[in-house]
Design an enzyme around this catalytic site. Structure first.
Site, PDB file in Angstrom:
ATOM      1  N   HIS A 101       0.872  -1.177   0.000  1.00 56.09           N
ATOM      2  CA  HIS A 101       0.000   0.000   0.000  1.00 56.09           C
ATOM      3  C   HIS A 101       0.913   1.232   0.000  1.00 56.09           C
ATOM      4  O   HIS A 101       2.026   1.178   0.533  1.00 56.09           O
ATOM      5  CB  HIS A 101      -0.827  -0.052   1.289  1.00 56.09           C
ATOM      6  CG  HIS A 101      -1.906   0.965   1.438  1.00 56.09           C
ATOM      7  ND1 HIS A 101      -1.645   2.259   1.807  1.00 56.09           N
ATOM      8  CD2 HIS A 101      -3.250   0.869   1.293  1.00 56.09           C
ATOM      9  CE1 HIS A 101      -2.806   2.918   1.882  1.00 56.09           C
ATOM     10  NE2 HIS A 101      -3.783   2.097   1.579  1.00 56.09           N
ATOM     11  N   ASP A 110       3.151  -4.734   8.137  1.00 52.59           N
ATOM     12  CA  ASP A 110       1.905  -3.985   7.969  1.00 52.59           C
ATOM     13  C   ASP A 110       0.761  -4.995   8.118  1.00 52.59           C
ATOM     14  O   ASP A 110       0.526  -5.808   7.224  1.00 52.59           O
ATOM     15  CB  ASP A 110       1.904  -3.325   6.584  1.00 52.59           C
ATOM     16  CG  ASP A 110       0.570  -2.665   6.254  1.00 52.59           C
ATOM     17  OD1 ASP A 110      -0.402  -2.836   7.010  1.00 52.59           O
ATOM     18  OD2 ASP A 110       0.505  -1.985   5.209  1.00 52.59           O
ATOM     19  N   GLN A 125      -4.442  -5.403   6.973  1.00 48.41           N
ATOM     20  CA  GLN A 125      -5.439  -6.341   6.448  1.00 48.41           C
ATOM     21  C   GLN A 125      -5.339  -7.715   7.110  1.00 48.41           C
ATOM     22  O   GLN A 125      -6.130  -8.609   6.794  1.00 48.41           O
ATOM     23  CB  GLN A 125      -5.292  -6.493   4.924  1.00 48.41           C
ATOM     24  CG  GLN A 125      -5.526  -5.214   4.150  1.00 48.41           C
ATOM     25  CD  GLN A 125      -6.963  -4.705   4.248  1.00 48.41           C
ATOM     26  OE1 GLN A 125      -7.890  -5.453   4.569  1.00 48.41           O
ATOM     27  NE2 GLN A 125      -7.160  -3.423   3.999  1.00 48.41           N
ATOM     28  N   LYS A 157     -10.224  -1.056  10.504  1.00 45.11           N
ATOM     29  CA  LYS A 157     -10.330  -2.248   9.642  1.00 45.11           C
ATOM     30  C   LYS A 157     -10.816  -3.449  10.450  1.00 45.11           C
ATOM     31  O   LYS A 157     -11.061  -4.510   9.890  1.00 45.11           O
ATOM     32  CB  LYS A 157      -8.963  -2.600   9.048  1.00 45.11           C
ATOM     33  CG  LYS A 157      -8.227  -1.436   8.412  1.00 45.11           C
ATOM     34  CD  LYS A 157      -8.466  -1.361   6.943  1.00 45.11           C
ATOM     35  CE  LYS A 157      -7.539  -0.342   6.315  1.00 45.11           C
ATOM     36  NZ  LYS A 157      -8.023   0.114   5.019  1.00 45.11           N
ATOM     37  N   CYS A 191      -4.807   2.311  -3.571  1.00 46.64           N
ATOM     38  CA  CYS A 191      -3.551   2.862  -3.012  1.00 46.64           C
ATOM     39  C   CYS A 191      -2.371   1.929  -3.281  1.00 46.64           C
ATOM     40  O   CYS A 191      -1.457   1.805  -2.450  1.00 46.64           O
ATOM     41  CB  CYS A 191      -3.660   3.157  -1.522  1.00 46.64           C
ATOM     42  SG  CYS A 191      -4.831   4.448  -1.156  1.00 46.64           S
TER      43      CYS A 191
END
Ligand code: PMP
Length: 404
Positions: free
Chosen positions: A122, A199, A202, A225, A362
């Protein structure tokens, strides 16, 4: 609560909405999830009965708000299996967390050093590292992916070298749903003496996370999220690593003592939390994680895995469709219809009540790698149902005939 999507849906007031006269089918969960009553109540309760600035006050409300905020930190620490709540830094989200880490690592990077990211990142796990490269003269290297959107592990191992200082990698691709083997990649990077940031934006809604088992130095995610409010996120960092690094933002709360000559800095986690934090957000995040744990993250994952596979199966029957990403996607399915612009497809199925995301997600470099400007992405949460997946597929089929 046992795992029944219909019962779960009743906890989310917004899911009763109608869009264009049709029941809302919300499949934009990778962008942000809806919020259950438990979270809405926690936010409301905070403002109705606890609201006060934390840490500094001696009065009752200040103490109660501080206690609730610090209890939220403990809930996050337990959820991630962190060694201590002191390793949990509240941020405003994933973007904020990556920027924080990229800034405090500035002095750890010299000209000619290498920072390794992947083709799946991203923008928020690309741009802060490019800015670090601009500050230091370091070089950004990118692990490529294959035509299925799977990272090339051989290329990764050959890119890892003596000059690699940082590996910053997404666990789950927001664009394609690819699940990267982050534990193995972390082990390889640690063996090469690099710092590792994961990261987990998600990963947090779909996968169990055990930061001690992963062995990375930093992990970041956004609350919104995972059913929590916007404007709250987490940086987990290994204590000895965070202790050895400088602060970033200066201000109230991150100090021990200030004189005009010199300031001394607070201990973890406060050293990285300058200013009044998002108190209600932290409390809402804890309520969201309690909600997730009430359902069971493995149960949620099993349910979503079924939905993604069903969506892939039904959509692959649509003529001229291309699905992106490998089998075993977590939560998200990207696709394109030959001869149809993703924006037109998204707009038309919105008319049928189906909310999906269209565009580059993104991830412009990833889109460029596939020679496209964007995709249509359906993404799933615990409250989605097989019948919603069928509505998605029939809407796409209808839109395909109308648009061609
Ligand atoms: N990384 C990934 C993988 C994401 O999916 C997102 C959100 N789309 C981000 C980072 C950025 O998160 P935020 O905008 O909440 O900071």
């Amino acid at each position: 609560m046992s795992f029944d999507p219909e019962t779960i849906r009743s906890e989310f007031p917004i899911l009763a909405a109608e869009v264009n006269g049709r029941p809302l089918v919300y499949l934009d969960n990778a962008a942000t999830t809806q919020k259950p009553r438990q979270v809405l109540d926690a936010s409301r309760n905070y403002y109705e009965s606890l609201n006060s600035n934390i840490h500094r006050g001696t009065h009752h409300l200040a103490r109660a708000a501080t206690e609730a905020h610090e209890k939220a930190r403990e809930t996050v620490a337990r959820h991630l299996n962190a060694a201590s709540p002191d390793e949990i830094i509240f941020t405003s989200g994933t973007t904020d967390g990556v920027n924080l880490v990229a800034n405090i690592l500035t002095a750890s990077v010299a000209a000619g050093d290498e920072i390794l990211i992947s083709a799946l990142e991203h923008h928020s796990n690309i741009v802060p590292w490019q800015m670090l490269c601009e500050r230091t003269g370091a070089v950004l290297k990118v692990i490529p992916c294959d035509d299925h959107g799977v990272l090339d592990q051989n290329a990764f191992r050959s890119l890892l070298g003596e000059r690699t200082r940082i590996l910053a990698i997404t666990w789950v691709s927001n664009a394609f749903g690819t699940v990267n083997p982050v534990a193995e990649m972390t082990a390889a990077a640690k063996a090469a003496d690099a710092k590792v940031l994961i990261d987990a934006a998600q990963a947090i809604p779909h996968l169990a996370i055990d930061v001690q088992a992963l062995g990375a130095d930093f992990l970041v995610f956004s609350g919104h999220k995972v059913y929590a409010p916007t404007g709250i996120g987490v940086l987990w960092g290994k204590r000895e690593v965070l202790d050895s690094l400088p602060p970033w933002r200066g201000g109230g709360e991150m100090i021990k003592e200030v004189t005009f000559e010199k300031t001394t800095y607070n201990d973890l986690p406060f050293k990285y939390e300058a200013g009044t934090p998002n108190i209600e957000g932290a409390i809402g995040l804890a309520a969201a994680l309690d909600f997730v744990n009430g359902l069971g993250i493995d149960e949620i994952h099993r349910h979503e895995d079924h939905l993604v596979r069903l969506a892939a199966e039904l959509l692959s029957e649509v003529e001229g469709i291309r699905l992106y990403g490998p089998d075993g996607r977590a939560g998200a399915l990207s696709f394109a219809l030959e001869g149809v612009h993703h924006y037109d497809l998204g707009t038309l199925i919105d008319q049928m009540g189906v909310a999906v995301r269209t565009g580059h997600h993104c991830c412009q470099p990833l889109m460029a790698r596939f020679g496209i400007t964007g995709t249509t992405r359906a993404s799933f949460a615990c409250y989605n149902t097989p019948s919603e997946v069928e509505t998605l597929a029939s809407s796409v089929r209808k839109a395909a005939t109308m648009l061609r």
